[in-house]
Structure formats: C-alpha cells, structure tokens
Design a protein around this motif. Structure first.
Motif, PDB file in Angstrom:
ATOM      1  N   TYR A  92      16.926  -0.383   9.676  1.00 28.46           N
ATOM      2  CA  TYR A  92      15.553   0.110   9.588  1.00 28.46           C
ATOM      3  C   TYR A  92      14.574  -1.023   9.870  1.00 28.46           C
ATOM      4  CZ  TYR A  92      16.435   4.810   7.848  1.00 28.46           C
ATOM      5  OH  TYR A  92      16.806   6.128   7.741  1.00 28.46           O
ATOM      6  N   TRP A  93      13.471  -0.672  10.513  1.00 26.29           N
ATOM      7  CA  TRP A  93      12.475  -1.654  10.901  1.00 26.29           C
ATOM      8  C   TRP A  93      11.065  -1.111  10.716  1.00 26.29           C
ATOM      9  CZ3 TRP A  93       9.499   0.410  14.720  1.00 26.29           C
ATOM     10  CH2 TRP A  93      10.089   1.369  15.552  1.00 26.29           C
ATOM     11  N   ILE A  94      10.110  -2.021  10.675  1.00 25.77           N
ATOM     12  CA  ILE A  94       8.687  -1.702  10.695  1.00 25.77           C
ATOM     13  C   ILE A  94       8.119  -2.375  11.931  1.00 25.77           C
ATOM     14  CG2 ILE A  94       6.463  -2.132   9.560  1.00 25.77           C
ATOM     15  CD1 ILE A  94       7.960  -1.958   6.882  1.00 25.77           C
ATOM     16  N   GLY A  95       7.224  -1.681  12.627  1.00 19.29           N
ATOM     17  CA  GLY A  95       6.636  -2.264  13.826  1.00 19.29           C
ATOM     18  C   GLY A  95       5.428  -1.487  14.296  1.00 19.29           C
ATOM     19  N   PRO A  96       4.870  -1.930  15.411  1.00 23.00           N
ATOM     20  CA  PRO A  96       3.720  -1.233  15.992  1.00 23.00           C
ATOM     21  C   PRO A  96       4.186  -0.037  16.822  1.00 23.00           C
ATOM     22  CG  PRO A  96       4.202  -3.193  17.274  1.00 23.00           C
ATOM     23  CD  PRO A  96       5.181  -3.168  16.128  1.00 23.00           C
ATOM     24  N   SER A  97       3.450   1.072  16.759  1.00 23.30           N
ATOM     25  CA  SER A  97       3.816   2.210  17.603  1.00 23.30           C
ATOM     26  C   SER A  97       3.383   1.949  19.048  1.00 23.30           C
ATOM     27  CB  SER A  97       3.212   3.504  17.070  1.00 23.30           C
ATOM     28  OG  SER A  97       1.811   3.397  16.986  1.00 23.30           O
ATOM     29  N   ARG A  98       2.262   1.276  19.208  1.00 18.25           N
ATOM     30  CA  ARG A  98       1.793   0.872  20.542  1.00 18.25           C
ATOM     31  C   ARG A  98       1.171  -0.510  20.394  1.00 18.25           C
ATOM     32  NH1 ARG A  98      -0.864   6.139  20.581  1.00 18.25           N
ATOM     33  NH2 ARG A  98       0.548   7.560  21.605  1.00 18.25           N
ATOM     34  N   GLN A  99       1.558  -1.406  21.249  1.00 22.31           N
ATOM     35  CA  GLN A  99       0.969  -2.748  21.153  1.00 22.31           C
ATOM     36  C   GLN A  99       1.231  -3.486  22.456  1.00 22.31           C
ATOM     37  OE1 GLN A  99      -0.363  -3.884  17.947  1.00 22.31           O
ATOM     38  NE2 GLN A  99      -1.203  -5.684  18.913  1.00 22.31           N
TER      39      GLN A  99
END
Length: 175
Positions: A92-99
């Motif tokens: 599992y990860w956290i990140g930007p949806s668009r960047q």
C-alpha cells in the motif's frame, strides 16, 4: 550498497502521512507497516551499487535542474501482481493522483542516470510513499484528505538492515 533517490519530508509532513498510515493499519488484518522515520517518496530505485559509483550518481543528480515545488498527496493505493488473487497481501502507498512536476523530475533524473550508464531498468513510474508491505486489507484505492508537502531537495539514500530493522539513511545530498 543498496541505493535510491528520494524526497524526504519534514516532521509535520510525516505526521500527516502517519495519520493516514494508521487509518490503513486499523482497517487491515495484517501487514508490515513502514516505520515513521522511513517515510519518503522514491524517485528512482538504483539497487545494489558499489561505493565507487556514488560520485557518478551524485553527478547525475546534480545535472538535473531542480526547483522546489509543492506535492499534494491525495490518494491511497496499492500494487499487486497482475495474476494475484484479490485476497493476496499488497504493498500500500500514498501519493499524488496527478502531479506533473514530480513525474517530470523523475524523468529528468532517469535521463541523467542513463547518461552516466547508472539508470535502473524500471517500467512505468508511480510516485508513491510506501506505507505498508504484505498488507491484508479490503481497503480499495481512494482519495484522502490532501496532504501538502514541499519537495525542497532530492537526496541519495542508502537502504540497509541494522539490528534486523530496515533503515534508510541519507548518504549525501547534491549541492
């Protein structure tokens, strides 16, 4: 040495990421969750590298024009193998949806590494912060309350096990 290039976060930024990681932990039946001090955004994973190659890596990093920018972390997701069972553990990860900025930075880093014959052979890049490995959860990819972080520098990092714990250490940052 096992090396990678990353963006590190301030304590305040990490606290917001930790809060999201803890929500995932509460909604999971099992998993190996990232230690607070190991939270970072990987831009390039280099892998096993001899110490004598560090100056080449730093030259490649320095060759990339870098201007600090804001990253908006607004999605939690996971990676799986294509043929895996939906019940299999996931990363599992956290990140930007668009960047666009983070993707452009990663591409420029990759090209800089290619010029020095140091580029890893990796496929599609997904900017992310690993928050858990081997996680068993029914949590599906979704939006989260946006976390604003500042990409103020990029760092060359070392990954190693110290006393049985995965530890990430900044070995040098380009000037």
């Amino acid at each position: 040495m096992r090396l990678f290039i990353a963006i590190n976060f301030t304590s305040e930024e990490k606290n917001a990421i930790i809060a999201q990681r803890e929500l995932l932990r509460e909604q999971s039946s099992d998993g190996n969750f990232s230690r607070d001090e190991n939270l970072h955004m990987t831009l390039e994973f280099i892998g096993e590298t001899p110490a004598k190659s560090v100056p080449l890596l730093l030259d490649a990093i320095r060759s990339v024009k870098f201007t600090p920018f804001t990253i908006i972390l607004d999605k939690i997701g996971f990676f799986t193998n294509r043929n895996s069972d939906p019940q299999d553990p996931k990363l599992y990860w956290i990140g930007p949806s668009r960047q666009k900025e983070i993707r452009n930075l990663q591409k420029r880093l990759h090209y800089g590494l290619e010029e020095k014959k140091m580029a890893p052979e990796n496929g599609r890049f997904t900017p992310h912060i690993t928050v858990g490995r081997q996680v068993i959860s029914q949590v599906q990819p979704h939006s989260i309350v946006p976390i604003e972080c500042m990409a103020s520098k990029i760092s060359l990092m070392k990954s190693e096990r110290i006393n049985g714990k995965l530890t990430y250490t900044e070995i040098m940052q380009p000037e």
